[in-house]
Scaffold this motif. Structure first.
Motif, PDB file in Angstrom:
ATOM      1  N   CYS A   1      56.274  42.053  53.808  1.00  0.00           N
ATOM      2  CA  CYS A   1      55.762  41.808  52.464  1.00  0.00           C
ATOM      3  C   CYS A   1      55.387  40.337  52.315  1.00  0.00           C
ATOM      4  CB  CYS A   1      56.794  42.181  51.405  1.00  0.00           C
ATOM      5  SG  CYS A   1      57.318  43.909  51.483  1.00  0.00           S
ATOM      6  N   ILE A   2      54.222  40.083  51.720  1.00  0.00           N
ATOM      7  CA  ILE A   2      53.735  38.727  51.455  1.00  0.00           C
ATOM      8  C   ILE A   2      53.374  38.658  49.978  1.00  0.00           C
ATOM      9  CG2 ILE A   2      52.077  36.953  52.112  1.00  0.00           C
ATOM     10  CD1 ILE A   2      51.532  38.715  54.643  1.00  0.00           C
ATOM     11  N   ALA A   3      53.956  37.686  49.275  1.00  0.00           N
ATOM     12  CA  ALA A   3      53.707  37.550  47.838  1.00  0.00           C
ATOM     13  C   ALA A   3      53.205  36.141  47.550  1.00  0.00           C
ATOM     14  CB  ALA A   3      54.979  37.834  47.044  1.00  0.00           C
ATOM     15  N   VAL A   4      52.064  36.042  46.860  1.00  0.00           N
ATOM     16  CA  VAL A   4      51.492  34.765  46.428  1.00  0.00           C
ATOM     17  C   VAL A   4      51.478  34.768  44.903  1.00  0.00           C
ATOM     18  CG1 VAL A   4      49.496  33.235  46.512  1.00  0.00           C
ATOM     19  CG2 VAL A   4      50.104  34.602  48.518  1.00  0.00           C
ATOM     20  N   GLY A   5      52.135  33.793  44.288  1.00  0.00           N
ATOM     21  CA  GLY A   5      52.267  33.787  42.830  1.00  0.00           C
ATOM     22  C   GLY A   5      51.861  32.470  42.201  1.00  0.00           C
ATOM     23  N   ASP A   6      51.710  32.507  40.887  1.00  0.00           N
ATOM     24  CA  ASP A   6      51.397  31.304  40.110  1.00  0.00           C
ATOM     25  C   ASP A   6      52.047  31.437  38.751  1.00  0.00           C
ATOM     26  OD1 ASP A   6      49.475  32.516  38.085  1.00  0.00           O
ATOM     27  OD2 ASP A   6      48.416  33.015  39.938  1.00  0.00           O
ATOM     28  N   ARG A   7      51.941  30.382  37.944  1.00  0.00           N
ATOM     29  CA  ARG A   7      52.495  30.360  36.584  1.00  0.00           C
ATOM     30  C   ARG A   7      51.385  30.201  35.560  1.00  0.00           C
ATOM     31  NH1 ARG A   7      57.272  32.799  36.731  1.00  0.00           N
ATOM     32  NH2 ARG A   7      58.718  31.828  38.221  1.00  0.00           N
ATOM     33  N   GLY A   8      50.261  30.852  35.808  1.00  0.00           N
ATOM     34  CA  GLY A   8      49.150  30.773  34.869  1.00  0.00           C
ATOM     35  C   GLY A   8      49.374  31.637  33.645  1.00  0.00           C
ATOM     36  N   LYS A   9      48.296  31.942  32.941  1.00  0.00           N
ATOM     37  CA  LYS A   9      48.385  32.732  31.717  1.00  0.00           C
ATOM     38  C   LYS A   9      48.690  34.201  31.996  1.00  0.00           C
ATOM     39  CE  LYS A   9      45.193  29.773  29.141  1.00  0.00           C
ATOM     40  NZ  LYS A   9      43.900  29.701  28.398  1.00  0.00           N
ATOM     41  N   GLY A  10      48.479  34.616  33.243  1.00  0.00           N
ATOM     42  CA  GLY A  10      48.726  36.020  33.559  1.00  0.00           C
ATOM     43  C   GLY A  10      47.584  36.919  33.135  1.00  0.00           C
ATOM     44  N   VAL A  11      47.755  38.206  33.356  1.00  0.00           N
ATOM     45  CA  VAL A  11      46.731  39.200  33.052  1.00  0.00           C
ATOM     46  C   VAL A  11      47.403  40.385  32.369  1.00  0.00           C
ATOM     47  CG1 VAL A  11      44.931  40.710  34.008  1.00  0.00           C
ATOM     48  CG2 VAL A  11      45.382  38.489  35.058  1.00  0.00           C
ATOM     49  N   ALA A  12      46.721  40.989  31.409  1.00  0.00           N
ATOM     50  CA  ALA A  12      47.250  42.176  30.735  1.00  0.00           C
ATOM     51  C   ALA A  12      47.481  43.294  31.747  1.00  0.00           C
ATOM     52  CB  ALA A  12      46.291  42.637  29.643  1.00  0.00           C
ATOM     53  N   ALA A  13      48.540  44.076  31.519  1.00  0.00           N
ATOM     54  CA  ALA A  13      48.927  45.117  32.473  1.00  0.00           C
ATOM     55  C   ALA A  13      47.791  46.108  32.722  1.00  0.00           C
ATOM     56  CB  ALA A  13      50.166  45.852  31.959  1.00  0.00           C
ATOM     57  N   GLU A  14      47.022  46.438  31.675  1.00  0.00           N
ATOM     58  CA  GLU A  14      45.953  47.424  31.853  1.00  0.00           C
ATOM     59  C   GLU A  14      44.766  46.871  32.632  1.00  0.00           C
ATOM     60  OE1 GLU A  14      45.619  45.591  27.680  1.00  0.00           O
ATOM     61  OE2 GLU A  14      47.188  46.403  28.992  1.00  0.00           O
ATOM     62  N   ASP A  15      44.723  45.551  32.836  1.00  0.00           N
ATOM     63  CA  ASP A  15      43.601  44.938  33.557  1.00  0.00           C
ATOM     64  C   ASP A  15      43.939  44.583  35.002  1.00  0.00           C
ATOM     65  OD1 ASP A  15      42.005  45.081  31.298  1.00  0.00           O
ATOM     66  OD2 ASP A  15      42.647  43.115  30.557  1.00  0.00           O
ATOM     67  N   LEU A  16      45.193  44.800  35.413  1.00  0.00           N
ATOM     68  CA  LEU A  16      45.594  44.377  36.758  1.00  0.00           C
ATOM     69  C   LEU A  16      44.806  45.103  37.839  1.00  0.00           C
ATOM     70  CD1 LEU A  16      49.477  44.075  36.363  1.00  0.00           C
ATOM     71  CD2 LEU A  16      47.815  42.224  36.616  1.00  0.00           C
ATOM     72  N   GLU A  17      44.696  46.428  37.729  1.00  0.00           N
ATOM     73  CA  GLU A  17      43.982  47.187  38.753  1.00  0.00           C
ATOM     74  C   GLU A  17      42.486  46.872  38.757  1.00  0.00           C
ATOM     75  OE1 GLU A  17      45.048  49.208  41.238  1.00  0.00           O
ATOM     76  OE2 GLU A  17      47.014  48.412  40.673  1.00  0.00           O
ATOM     77  N   LYS A  18      41.948  46.527  37.600  1.00  0.00           N
ATOM     78  CA  LYS A  18      40.513  46.236  37.524  1.00  0.00           C
ATOM     79  C   LYS A  18      40.153  44.984  38.307  1.00  0.00           C
ATOM     80  CE  LYS A  18      40.005  48.366  32.947  1.00  0.00           C
ATOM     81  NZ  LYS A  18      39.645  48.126  31.524  1.00  0.00           N
ATOM     82  N   LEU A  19      41.123  44.046  38.456  1.00  0.00           N
ATOM     83  CA  LEU A  19      40.834  42.801  39.165  1.00  0.00           C
ATOM     84  C   LEU A  19      40.527  43.040  40.637  1.00  0.00           C
ATOM     85  CD1 LEU A  19      43.467  40.305  37.692  1.00  0.00           C
ATOM     86  CD2 LEU A  19      41.037  40.468  37.178  1.00  0.00           C
ATOM     87  N   LYS A  20      40.964  44.174  41.173  1.00  0.00           N
ATOM     88  CA  LYS A  20      40.701  44.460  42.579  1.00  0.00           C
ATOM     89  C   LYS A  20      39.314  45.051  42.804  1.00  0.00           C
ATOM     90  CE  LYS A  20      44.562  46.880  43.100  1.00  0.00           C
ATOM     91  NZ  LYS A  20      45.646  47.644  43.756  1.00  0.00           N
ATOM     92  N   GLU A  21      38.603  45.345  41.727  1.00  0.00           N
ATOM     93  CA  GLU A  21      37.259  45.891  41.860  1.00  0.00           C
ATOM     94  C   GLU A  21      36.282  44.786  42.261  1.00  0.00           C
ATOM     95  OE1 GLU A  21      36.275  47.686  38.181  1.00  0.00           O
ATOM     96  OE2 GLU A  21      37.944  49.130  38.223  1.00  0.00           O
ATOM     97  N   PRO A  22      35.259  45.106  43.060  1.00  0.00           N
ATOM     98  CA  PRO A  22      34.259  44.093  43.421  1.00  0.00           C
ATOM     99  C   PRO A  22      33.552  43.537  42.185  1.00  0.00           C
ATOM    100  CG  PRO A  22      34.066  46.025  44.828  1.00  0.00           C
ATOM    101  CD  PRO A  22      35.037  46.394  43.738  1.00  0.00           C
TER     102      PRO A  22
END
Length: 452
Positions: free
Chosen positions: A369-390
């Motif tokens: 397992c490899i995890a890359v994280g940050d402390r930004g504003k984050g993303v709404a839960a319903e938009d997380l999967e959409k970020l993987k779209e081209p």
């Protein structure tokens, strides 16, 4: 029907159907045997035995009174019915056929005997048949040997043999279905390998005709996809070359045409635009290529993550490293570097602060397992999967971000190429974390477990 749970696999459904058909055929065969063969035979035996008993009763009834003792001793006669003799003897499901034979024989015998000659069956202390006869005009209960028709006379062996043949038929059907199912399993494995971005070996076409036709169609489809992929790669390489060549000439022309001391802001802006065009071209090439042709090489993922973190630190972006014990395992080094770099670039662009890289071995899942994280504003839960779209991009925490929005799509493709997954999730304490899970082979998993 909704409450009945049927197996989902074709293999399990066919086996279940075959077992049910064999069981139904055995039950029907047994019912036919009992009703049309055994029942008439038992009835004929009961009629013959009833005639014998009635003849014996007439002889005993006319016997002289002084011979009563002799007959009583020889026939075991007694004036009262023995307590072991029962009107309806107990039934045993373990000895179904014997019970059926006995009950059928008793029912037929009572039908053929007069009403004043009741019948009882003794099971304790041996099988005996008690009938009330008339000895010298007086009623006496006499014990007679049980006829063979009321016993199991080889039918148990017949039933066991039939069950054995049914089991053999079921086993044969299982092996046949397994043989038919094996090409389907190979087809499913090849389809999974193809969907992950790999190039599966051609499927064998020497099986049953129907399966061979499917294998031939799949091989043709795979070949067509490989040809299309090669054409796409060639086209993209040509486009990249044809566009980058005038870009290089434009850089050279600008350097030669713009005199020394000219507006530096214009020069910097022009150079920035050219860099953006070159970066966009590179992202399209990375997304189209995905590293499928790159051969896996055993490497150290922690060393790769540490090296990239040092490069980012040189640019002023410090990543907190938490690297677990991970044994070397095979992966595509260039593709893996591109994947980690994209994740870390996204963390810098969209998170800015609280940058981190964590690695560990999930022993239960046999995966790295490899995890890359940050402390930004984050993303709404319903938009997380959409970020993987081209072509889908999040909101930056800093300046306006340029690019195509292919970064996470490239990461997911590379993860799938390694039979892995990409998961985006909210980070504890705020921010976003991208987790890549890469499964290990059985040997690699055992090695990692031993090291852990």
């Amino acid at each position: 029907m909704r409450g009945i749970a049927f197996p989902r696999s074709l293999f399990a459904r066919n086996i279940l159907l075959l077992v049910v058909l064999v069981a139904v055929s055995e039950v029907c065969s047994l019912a036919i045997l009992l009703h049309y063969v055994q029942a008439p035979r038992i009835d004929r035996a009961a009629a013959t035995f009833a005639n014998y008993v009635k003849t014996l009763d007439e002889l005993l009834a006319n016997a002289p009174p002084d011979t009563r003792g002799v007959f009583t001793a020889r026939l075991g006669g007694r004036t009262d019915v023995p307590p072991q003799a029962e009107l309806n003897p107990p039934r045993s499901w373990l000895r179904f056929y014997r019970t059926y034979q006995r009950d059928t024989f008793l029912a037929s015998l009572r039908r053929y005997l007069p009403a004043d000659m009741p019948v009882r069956w003794q099971t304790e202390g041996g099988q005996r048949l008690w009938i009330r006869a008339h000895l010298a005009g007086e009623p006496y209960w006499i014990a007679l040997a049980v006829p063979e028709a009321a016993h199991a006379d080889g039918i148990d062996t017949t039933v066991l043999l039939s069950l054995g043949l049914a089991a053999l038929a079921t086993l044969t059907a299982y092996l046949i279905q397994r043989h038919i199912n094996r090409p389907l399993e190979h087809l499913a494995d090849a389809a999974r390998h193809l969907s992950a971005g790999g190039q599966p070996e051609p499927l064998p076409v020497d099986g049953p005709t129907e399966i061979a036709q499917v294998s031939v169609a799949f091989n043709r489809m795979t070949q067509a996809l490989q040809e299309a992929d090669a054409t796409r790669a060639l086209m993209l390489a040509g486009i990249s070359h044809d566009i980058r060549t005038p870009l290089t000439k434009l850089r050279l022309a600008m350097a030669m045409a713009i005199p020394s001391g000219a507006d530096s802001a214009f020069v910097v802006s022009a150079e920035n635009y050219l860099d953006q065009i070159d970066g966009i071209l590179q992202q399209f090439m990375d997304y189209a290529g995905s590293g499928a042709r790159e051969a896996p090489v055993e490497g150290d993922i922690n060393a790769l993550a540490g090296s990239l973190a040092a490069d980012f630190a040189g640019l002023g972006h410090e990543f907190e490293l938490s690297l677990g014990e991970i044994a070397p395992f095979p992966f595509r080094p260039v593709s893996m570097m591109r994947m980690l770099m994209n994740l870390m670039q996204n963390a810098v662009l969209y998170g800015v602060v609280g940058l981190s890289v964590r690695t560990w071995t999930d022993v239960r899942a046999n995966a790295v397992c490899i995890a890359v994280g940050d402390r930004g504003k984050g993303v709404a839960a319903e938009d997380l999967e959409k970020l993987k779209e081209p072509f889908r991009r999040g909101k930056s925490s800093g300046e306006k971000v340029s690019g195509t929005g292919l970064g996470l799509a490239i990461v997911e493709r590379i993860a799938r190429l390694h039979s892995g997954t990409l998961e985006l999730r909210a980070r504890d304490g705020g921010g976003l974390e991208a987790v890549v899970v890469l499964p290990l082979s059985a040997a690699d998993a055992a090695h990692a477990k031993a090291d852990a």
